[in-house]
Write a protein that holds these residues in place. Structure first.
Motif, PDB file in Angstrom:
ATOM      1  N   LEU A  53      56.720 -10.408 -94.193  1.00  0.00           N
ATOM      2  CA  LEU A  53      56.206  -9.256 -94.927  1.00  0.00           C
ATOM      3  C   LEU A  53      57.320  -8.623 -95.762  1.00  0.00           C
ATOM      4  O   LEU A  53      58.475  -8.571 -95.318  1.00  0.00           O
ATOM      5  CB  LEU A  53      55.641  -8.211 -93.960  1.00  0.00           C
ATOM      6  CG  LEU A  53      54.349  -8.586 -93.244  1.00  0.00           C
ATOM      7  CD1 LEU A  53      53.972  -7.502 -92.242  1.00  0.00           C
ATOM      8  CD2 LEU A  53      53.216  -8.809 -94.237  1.00  0.00           C
ATOM      9  N   ASN A 102      50.945 -13.794 -99.048  1.00  0.00           N
ATOM     10  CA  ASN A 102      51.803 -14.835 -99.614  1.00  0.00           C
ATOM     11  C   ASN A 102      51.142 -15.479-100.827  1.00  0.00           C
ATOM     12  O   ASN A 102      51.804 -15.790-101.819  1.00  0.00           O
ATOM     13  CB  ASN A 102      52.103 -15.877 -98.536  1.00  0.00           C
ATOM     14  CG  ASN A 102      53.208 -16.827 -98.933  1.00  0.00           C
ATOM     15  OD1 ASN A 102      54.242 -16.410 -99.438  1.00  0.00           O
ATOM     16  ND2 ASN A 102      52.992 -18.096 -98.702  1.00  0.00           N
ATOM     17  N   LEU A 129      48.991 -12.424 -93.532  1.00  0.00           N
ATOM     18  CA  LEU A 129      50.248 -12.980 -94.046  1.00  0.00           C
ATOM     19  C   LEU A 129      49.978 -14.048 -95.101  1.00  0.00           C
ATOM     20  O   LEU A 129      50.606 -14.052 -96.165  1.00  0.00           O
ATOM     21  CB  LEU A 129      51.075 -13.564 -92.895  1.00  0.00           C
ATOM     22  CG  LEU A 129      51.801 -12.552 -92.012  1.00  0.00           C
ATOM     23  CD1 LEU A 129      52.204 -13.184 -90.693  1.00  0.00           C
ATOM     24  CD2 LEU A 129      53.020 -12.001 -92.741  1.00  0.00           C
TER      25      LEU A 129
END
Length: 177
Positions: A105, A27, A23
Motif C-alpha cells: 500500500l 495495484n 491490494l
C-alpha cells in the motif's frame, strides 16, 4: 510466520481475500497509469475467485504471503507463482522457478514492508525446492525496478513482442517466394 519491526509476514488465509482483492485493484490502478495499452482493472469478482481458489488449493503449488501491521491491517502481499519446466523437446534447462508479484500500500512504502515480503517469499520458495525467482516489471515502473534491483534481481534478458494488428516495419512483411 515472521516478525520484523512491528510487522508480521504470514501465509494468507481465506479471511484475507477482501484485503488481497483491494491490494490487487489498487495495484491495477497504478499500473493503468503506467500504460493503459497493456494494463486493465480486472473485475472484482474475478479477483475474488482467483484468490479464493489459490488459498483453497491444499496442494499449495503457489503461495500468497501477507504483511500485517501491528494494528492487524494487511499492508502488503506477495504472490509466488511457480513456473512450468520447459518441455523435454526444448533447449532450456529445467530449473525450479517462480515469479513474484509484490504489492505494498502507498502509505506503507519505505517502511520495509516490501523487503520483508520478498525475504519471506525467498524462504517460502527455497523450502519448496525453487531455486530461481523472477519479477516481470514494466520498464516504466522505475520504483519497482529499483526495489527489485536492491534485492539482487538483475536484468535477465529481453522479452520481445509484436502486435499483429499493426503495420509492419519496412520489409518485415515481405512474402517469401
Amino acid at each position: 510466520m515472521m516478525q520484523e519491526g512491528g510487522l508480521t509476514v504470514r501465509p494468507a488465509s481465506l479471511a484475507d481475500v477482501p484485503s488481497l482483492v483491494e491490494l490487487r485493484l489498487a495495484n491495477a490502478e497504478a499500473h493503468l497509469a503506467l500504460d493503459p495499452g497493456i494494463y486493465r482493472i480486472p473485475q472484482r469478482e474475478a479477483v475474488v475467485r482467483h484468490f479464493t481458489a489459490m488459498l483453497a488449493d491444499e496442494a499449495g503449488r503457489d503461495g500468497v504471503l501477507v504483511a500485517e501491521a501491528h494494528d492487524g491491517r494487511v499492508v502488503g502481499m506477495i504472490e509466488v507463482l511457480r513456473q512450468s519446466d520447459p518441455p523435454e523437446h526444448q533447449i532450456l534447462r529445467p530449473e525450479p522457478s517462480a515469479q513474484v508479484h509484490t504489492i505494498v500500500l502507498p502509505d506503507a512504502r519505505g517502511l520495509g514492508v516490501g523487503s520483508a515480503l520478498l525475504n519471506a517469499a525467498r524462504r517460502w520458495a527455497t523450502d519448496r525446492g525453487i531455486s530461481y525467482l523472477s519479477a516481470g516489471i514494466h520498464h516504466r515502473n522505475v520504483d519497482a525496478v529499483r526495489f527489485y534491483s536492491r534485492h539482487g534481481y538483475t536484468d535477465a534478458g529481453f522479452s520481445l513482442g509484436r502486435r499483429l494488428d499493426q503495420v509492419s516495419p519496412r520489409g518485415a512483411g515481405r512474402q517469401v517466394r
